[in-house]
Design an enzyme around this catalytic site. Structure first.
Site, PDB file in Angstrom:
ATOM      1  N   ASP A 148       0.804  -1.227   0.000  1.00  0.00           N
ATOM      2  CA  ASP A 148       0.000   0.000   0.000  1.00  0.00           C
ATOM      3  C   ASP A 148       0.835   1.274   0.000  1.00  0.00           C
ATOM      4  OD1 ASP A 148      -2.563  -1.116  -0.158  1.00  0.00           O
ATOM      5  OD2 ASP A 148      -2.569  -1.560   1.989  1.00  0.00           O
ATOM      6  N   ASP A 206      -6.488  -5.349  -5.161  1.00  0.00           N
ATOM      7  CA  ASP A 206      -6.195  -3.950  -4.850  1.00  0.00           C
ATOM      8  C   ASP A 206      -4.777  -3.553  -5.270  1.00  0.00           C
ATOM      9  OD1 ASP A 206      -7.747  -5.553  -3.099  1.00  0.00           O
ATOM     10  OD2 ASP A 206      -7.935  -3.958  -1.638  1.00  0.00           O
TER      11      ASP A 206
HETATM   12  N1  GLY Z   1      -7.068  -1.909  -0.112  1.00  0.00           N
HETATM   13  C1  GLY Z   1      -8.021  -2.174   0.876  1.00  0.00           C
HETATM   14  C2  GLY Z   1      -9.409  -1.842   0.516  1.00  0.00           C
HETATM   15  O1  GLY Z   1      -9.768  -1.599  -0.607  1.00  0.00           O
HETATM   16  O2  GLY Z   1     -10.218  -1.832   1.405  1.00  0.00           O
END
Ligand code: GLY
Length: 429
Positions: A148, A206
């Site tokens: 992330d 994601d």
């Molecule tokens: N990347 C985590 C979410 O979309 O909640």
């Protein structure tokens, strides 16, 4: 589509961007002006409220009711592991939730919202606030513990560099991109997403969103390493994350030899369901990959996911339920974040192809729905967030039917992209 856009741009330029054809009535963009003005006021009030505290607004605390969760998940309460669920303190419910630290995966979105609001309006106070909140994330350039870091640093420092370029910012982005590349495993062909959990090598859909940092740093440095890793990750994900109908699993975990260990969900209704935000991350990510590579494999994937989303949506206003397989009942929460990510992706997709009008029309429908009273907060409400009604992680009891900073981020991004496609600027609205 490209030819039509070129024509519109040319005519609009000649007419001072008034409209595509002088015979047509001027389109009513009051909804767009209201959306921008509301967003800016909400952000300005939040900045004033936070003051000099090192706090990054994330959401509003929500609680959950066990029967409601079980109904949504169509699961027996005995199958829940209580330890997995977020347990908000009762007194905090309804108050603003901040990122737990700058290492929270959503820490880059609030600074990013301020950058986008600055881009939309040119207001210098927003630029100053954006820079201030961005700088809180400076230590994240050394963080290696999650994929992330792409979201965190590209949405904050990436936008900073786009709108106020500086060598010092570029080196921060390069350092972060190097850390992201260090999470790439060449045997598997993917960047590792998480360092927690039961999985050997988890990759979540994601993760497609973190590739934009690599593409950006590729442009900054001309070093092909970043783009090569990003495209390899996208290729492996295309092979293993998708089902025949182009919906995707949330989590795919790999064995060290590159074979798939298991496919499951973490935030969706069940392993085989189509978690709404996951589908949005997918269409956004493959659109970026096509923009950067011009590889039609990625374009086709982006179109396939977009078509699947448009087919599966069950609501009149096109804002999806939190999972496309969630029970179709009035109390099932919708996810404005999935809608804003999809809108932003589809606007970009529409500009990359000849036959993009269908995607632009759908994105416009999403944006108009999000900009209606049903989703756009009234100034002074909603703890300063722009949109209402997103879902973070329903199975984990977290952020159910609440504003979330990334819904606002992709909404603002979609508004910017929409205005670019239409040849509009804020002052002429
Ligand atoms: N990347 C985590 C979410 O979309 O909640």
């Amino acid at each position: 589509m490209k030819k039509i856009l070129l024509f519109c741009y040319t005519v609009a330029a000649l007419q001072g961007f008034s409209s595509c054809s002088s015979n047509q009535p001027k389109e009513d963009y009051s909804w767009l002006k209201n959306a921008i003005d509301t967003s800016v006021q909400q952000l300005e009030e939040t900045v004033a409220d936070v003051g000099d505290s090192v706090l990054l607004p994330r959401a509003i605390w929500t609680g959950y009711d066990m029967d409601f969760l079980c109904n949504q998940l169509q699961r027996d309460p005995s199958t829940f592991k209580d330890s997995l669920r977020v347990k908000p303190i009762k007194a905090s419910i309804g108050s603003r939730r901040y990122c737990g630290s700058i290492y929270d995966w959503t820490s880059g979105f609030f600074p990013g919202n301020l950058w986008y609001a600055y881009q939309l309006t040119g207001k210098e106070n927003l630029k100053a606030s954006a820079a201030k909140f961005t700088n809180y994330l400076y230590p994240v350039r050394k963080y290696t513990g999650t994929h992330d870091i792409g979201f965190m640093m590209n949405c904050s420092y990436g936008n900073a560099n786009r709108l106020a370029p500086a060598d010092s910012i570029q080196s921060i982005l390069v350092q972060t991109a190097d850390n992201l590349c260090d999470r790439f495993n060449p045997n598997i062909g993917c960047i590792r997403s998480w360092d927690f959990g039961k999985w050997n090598f988890p990759v979540i859909i994601d993760n497609m969103m973190n590739l934009d940092l690599l593409f950006y740093v590729n442009h900054l440095t001309n070093n092909p390493k970043y783009k090569d890793i990003a495209l390899k990750h996208a290729e492996t994900t295309l092979k293993n994350h998708f089902r025949e109908d182009y919906s995707s699993y949330h989590v795919v975990s790999y064995k060290n030899d590159g074979n798939v260990e298991l496919k499951c969900t973490h935030q969706g209704k069940n392993d085989d369901s189509s978690w709404a935000r996951g589908q949005a991350w997918g269409v956004y990510g493959y659109t970026s990959c096509y923009r950067e590579s011009k590889d039609t494999l990625f374009l086709q994937q982006a179109k396939n996911i977009a078509n699947m989303i448009m087919k599966c949506v069950k609501t009149d206003d096109a804002i999806p339920l939190w999972d496309y397989d969630a029970p179709d009942m009035p109390e099932t929460p919708r996810d404005a974040s999935a809608a804003s990510i999809t809108a932003s992706a589809l606007i970009e997709l529409s500009t990359l192809i000849e036959d993009g009008q269908v995607y632009l029309d759908y994105a416009e429908k999403l944006l108009k729905s999000l900009s209606s009273d049903a989703y756009l907060a009234k100034v002074g409400t909603n703890q300063g967030f722009i949109l209402m009604h997103s879902v973070g992680s329903l199975p984990n009891g977290s952020e159910i039917d609440t504003p979330i900073n990334y819904a606002d981020y992709y909404y603002l991004e979609a508004l910017i992209r929409y205005m670019q496609v239409k040849g509009l600027d804020y002052k002429s609205l």
